[in-house]
Design a protein around this motif. Structure first.
Motif, PDB file in Angstrom:
ATOM      1  N   ILE A 207       0.862  -1.188   0.000  1.00 25.25           N
ATOM      2  CA  ILE A 207       0.000   0.000   0.000  1.00 25.25           C
ATOM      3  C   ILE A 207       0.896   1.235   0.000  1.00 25.25           C
ATOM      4  CG2 ILE A 207      -1.766   1.289   1.236  1.00 25.25           C
ATOM      5  CD1 ILE A 207      -2.708  -1.343   2.436  1.00 25.25           C
ATOM      6  N   SER A 208       0.557   2.146  -0.850  1.00 22.25           N
ATOM      7  CA  SER A 208       1.234   3.452  -0.864  1.00 22.25           C
ATOM      8  C   SER A 208       0.193   4.521  -0.567  1.00 22.25           C
ATOM      9  CB  SER A 208       1.891   3.720  -2.222  1.00 22.25           C
ATOM     10  OG  SER A 208       0.925   3.688  -3.263  1.00 22.25           O
ATOM     11  N   ALA A 209       0.539   5.450   0.375  1.00 21.39           N
ATOM     12  CA  ALA A 209      -0.410   6.484   0.808  1.00 21.39           C
ATOM     13  C   ALA A 209      -0.641   7.526  -0.295  1.00 21.39           C
ATOM     14  CB  ALA A 209       0.126   7.149   2.061  1.00 21.39           C
ATOM     15  N   ALA A 210      -1.776   8.178  -0.160  1.00 15.02           N
ATOM     16  CA  ALA A 210      -2.080   9.264  -1.113  1.00 15.02           C
ATOM     17  C   ALA A 210      -1.136  10.441  -0.872  1.00 15.02           C
ATOM     18  CB  ALA A 210      -3.523   9.712  -0.964  1.00 15.02           C
ATOM     19  N   LYS A 211      -0.728  11.104  -1.920  1.00 16.04           N
ATOM     20  CA  LYS A 211       0.211  12.210  -1.812  1.00 16.04           C
ATOM     21  C   LYS A 211      -0.395  13.473  -2.465  1.00 16.04           C
ATOM     22  CE  LYS A 211       4.193   9.075  -2.065  1.00 16.04           C
ATOM     23  NZ  LYS A 211       5.422   8.730  -2.838  1.00 16.04           N
ATOM     24  N   PRO A 212      -0.233  14.589  -1.780  1.00 14.25           N
ATOM     25  CA  PRO A 212      -0.794  15.827  -2.377  1.00 14.25           C
ATOM     26  C   PRO A 212      -0.017  16.242  -3.631  1.00 14.25           C
ATOM     27  CG  PRO A 212       0.417  16.310  -0.360  1.00 14.25           C
ATOM     28  CD  PRO A 212       0.384  14.824  -0.464  1.00 14.25           C
ATOM     29  N   ARG A 213      -0.762  16.816  -4.570  1.00 12.28           N
ATOM     30  CA  ARG A 213      -0.132  17.366  -5.766  1.00 12.28           C
ATOM     31  C   ARG A 213       0.084  18.857  -5.548  1.00 12.28           C
ATOM     32  NH1 ARG A 213      -3.976  14.865 -10.553  1.00 12.28           N
ATOM     33  NH2 ARG A 213      -3.584  12.656 -10.124  1.00 12.28           N
ATOM     34  N   GLY A 214       1.229  19.341  -5.791  1.00 16.44           N
ATOM     35  CA  GLY A 214       1.493  20.771  -5.594  1.00 16.44           C
ATOM     36  C   GLY A 214       1.768  21.077  -4.140  1.00 16.44           C
ATOM     37  N   ASN A 215       1.718  22.401  -3.828  1.00 13.06           N
ATOM     38  CA  ASN A 215       2.029  22.893  -2.493  1.00 13.06           C
ATOM     39  C   ASN A 215       0.753  23.010  -1.667  1.00 13.06           C
ATOM     40  OD1 ASN A 215       3.126  24.087  -0.263  1.00 13.06           O
ATOM     41  ND2 ASN A 215       3.626  26.039  -1.254  1.00 13.06           N
ATOM     42  N   PRO A 216       0.626  22.269  -0.547  1.00 13.27           N
ATOM     43  CA  PRO A 216      -0.585  22.375   0.283  1.00 13.27           C
ATOM     44  C   PRO A 216      -0.791  23.777   0.840  1.00 13.27           C
ATOM     45  CG  PRO A 216       0.619  20.355   0.822  1.00 13.27           C
ATOM     46  CD  PRO A 216       1.520  21.170  -0.062  1.00 13.27           C
ATOM     47  N   GLY A 217       0.270  24.620   0.897  1.00 11.52           N
ATOM     48  CA  GLY A 217       0.105  25.966   1.414  1.00 11.52           C
ATOM     49  C   GLY A 217      -0.753  26.860   0.527  1.00 11.52           C
ATOM     50  N   ASN A 218      -0.962  26.431  -0.714  1.00 12.68           N
ATOM     51  CA  ASN A 218      -1.780  27.215  -1.636  1.00 12.68           C
ATOM     52  C   ASN A 218      -3.264  26.864  -1.550  1.00 12.68           C
ATOM     53  OD1 ASN A 218       0.527  28.520  -2.600  1.00 12.68           O
ATOM     54  ND2 ASN A 218       0.875  26.909  -4.160  1.00 12.68           N
ATOM     55  N   TRP A 219      -3.594  25.865  -0.708  1.00 11.99           N
ATOM     56  CA  TRP A 219      -4.996  25.466  -0.647  1.00 11.99           C
ATOM     57  C   TRP A 219      -5.829  26.523   0.106  1.00 11.99           C
ATOM     58  CZ3 TRP A 219      -3.835  19.730   1.100  1.00 11.99           C
ATOM     59  CH2 TRP A 219      -3.285  19.032   0.033  1.00 11.99           C
ATOM     60  N   ALA A 220      -5.229  27.347   0.928  1.00 12.00           N
ATOM     61  CA  ALA A 220      -5.948  28.437   1.619  1.00 12.00           C
ATOM     62  C   ALA A 220      -4.970  29.611   1.723  1.00 12.00           C
ATOM     63  CB  ALA A 220      -6.415  27.998   2.994  1.00 12.00           C
ATOM     64  N   ASN A 221      -5.435  30.854   1.356  1.00 10.89           N
ATOM     65  CA  ASN A 221      -4.558  32.034   1.391  1.00 10.89           C
ATOM     66  C   ASN A 221      -5.278  33.196   2.081  1.00 10.89           C
ATOM     67  OD1 ASN A 221      -6.254  33.233  -0.666  1.00 10.89           O
ATOM     68  ND2 ASN A 221      -5.169  31.910  -2.125  1.00 10.89           N
ATOM     69  N   THR A 222      -4.633  34.371   2.040  1.00  9.59           N
ATOM     70  CA  THR A 222      -5.181  35.537   2.738  1.00  9.59           C
ATOM     71  C   THR A 222      -6.526  35.958   2.166  1.00  9.59           C
ATOM     72  OG1 THR A 222      -2.902  36.285   3.136  1.00  9.59           O
ATOM     73  CG2 THR A 222      -4.652  37.887   3.442  1.00  9.59           C
TER      74      THR A 222
END
Length: 214
Positions: A119-134
């Protein structure tokens, strides 16, 4: 000298014999004539009669009977005191015998387990810091200058998109928590989890920190 002595001794002996014969003849005559008693008395007065006692041989003294042998009594020996040794009865210990073990019946070997799944875990694509901003900051929270950190957990489908989102750690403000899941569901993309090379549902956890920019 020897012959002279022998002649003298023979004459004396002859005279003595004659005198004795005469006495016997006189006594016999006196007895016959009845004058024996008087004559005997007178002669008795005139004659000195010497009684010649013939010494009898001494009687043999009887030997005293031998003293009876004294029986030597054996010394009285007291028997040694009897020592009676009392041996205590042996202690009998009762040992509980465990029941015999049930015979082991050989059973068929269980089937071999399948190999562990990869089993390989799911991995985020891109930077998770961009999922919520100011720009996603709730206006009222911004006016009131409220800040906080919201922990979340998302379920990821086989296509890599978020199926569900839940808050695991509240920031203390409901509008900030709601804004967190809303923006994650809209922007987060993942490489789906794989099981033996096949895509399956997975999960992912992280946190969003809400902070007013200076």
């Amino acid at each position: 000298m020897a012959y002279a002595d022998q002649d003298g001794m023979g004459t004396n002996r002859l005279v003595s014999v004659v005198i004795v014969l005469l006495l016997h003849a006189f006594l016999g005559y006196a007895l016959v004539t009845g004058l024996a008693y008087d004559a005997v008395i007178s002669i008795k007065e005139k004659m000195t009669v010497v009684d010649v006692k013939v010494e009898e041989p001494p009687e043999e003294e009887e030997e005293p009977p031998p003293e009876p042998e004294k029986q030597i009594e054996p010394p009285v020996v007291s028997p040694p005191p009897m020592v009676v040794t009392v041996t205590p009865p042996p202690t009998i210990r009762t040992v509980d015998t465990p029941p015999p073990a049930a015979p082991i019946v050989p059973t068929a070997a269980p089937p071999a387990p399948p190999p562990p799944a990869v089993i390989s875990a799911a991995k985020p694509r891109g930077n998770p810091g961009n999922w919520a901003n100011t720009n996603d900051y709730p206006s009222r929270a911004l006016q009131q200058e409220r800040e906080g950190t919201t922990g979340f957990r998302v379920t990821i489908g086989t296509n890599g998109r978020v199926i569900d989102c839940s808050v695991t750690q509240s920031s203390g403000h409901a509008d900030l928590d709601a804004a967190t899941c809303k923006n994650i569901e809209r922007r987060a993309r993942f490489t789906p989890a794989l099981r033996n090379g096949e895509p399956v549902q997975g999960s992912y956890s992280n946190r969003v920190r809400w902070q007013i920019p200076k």
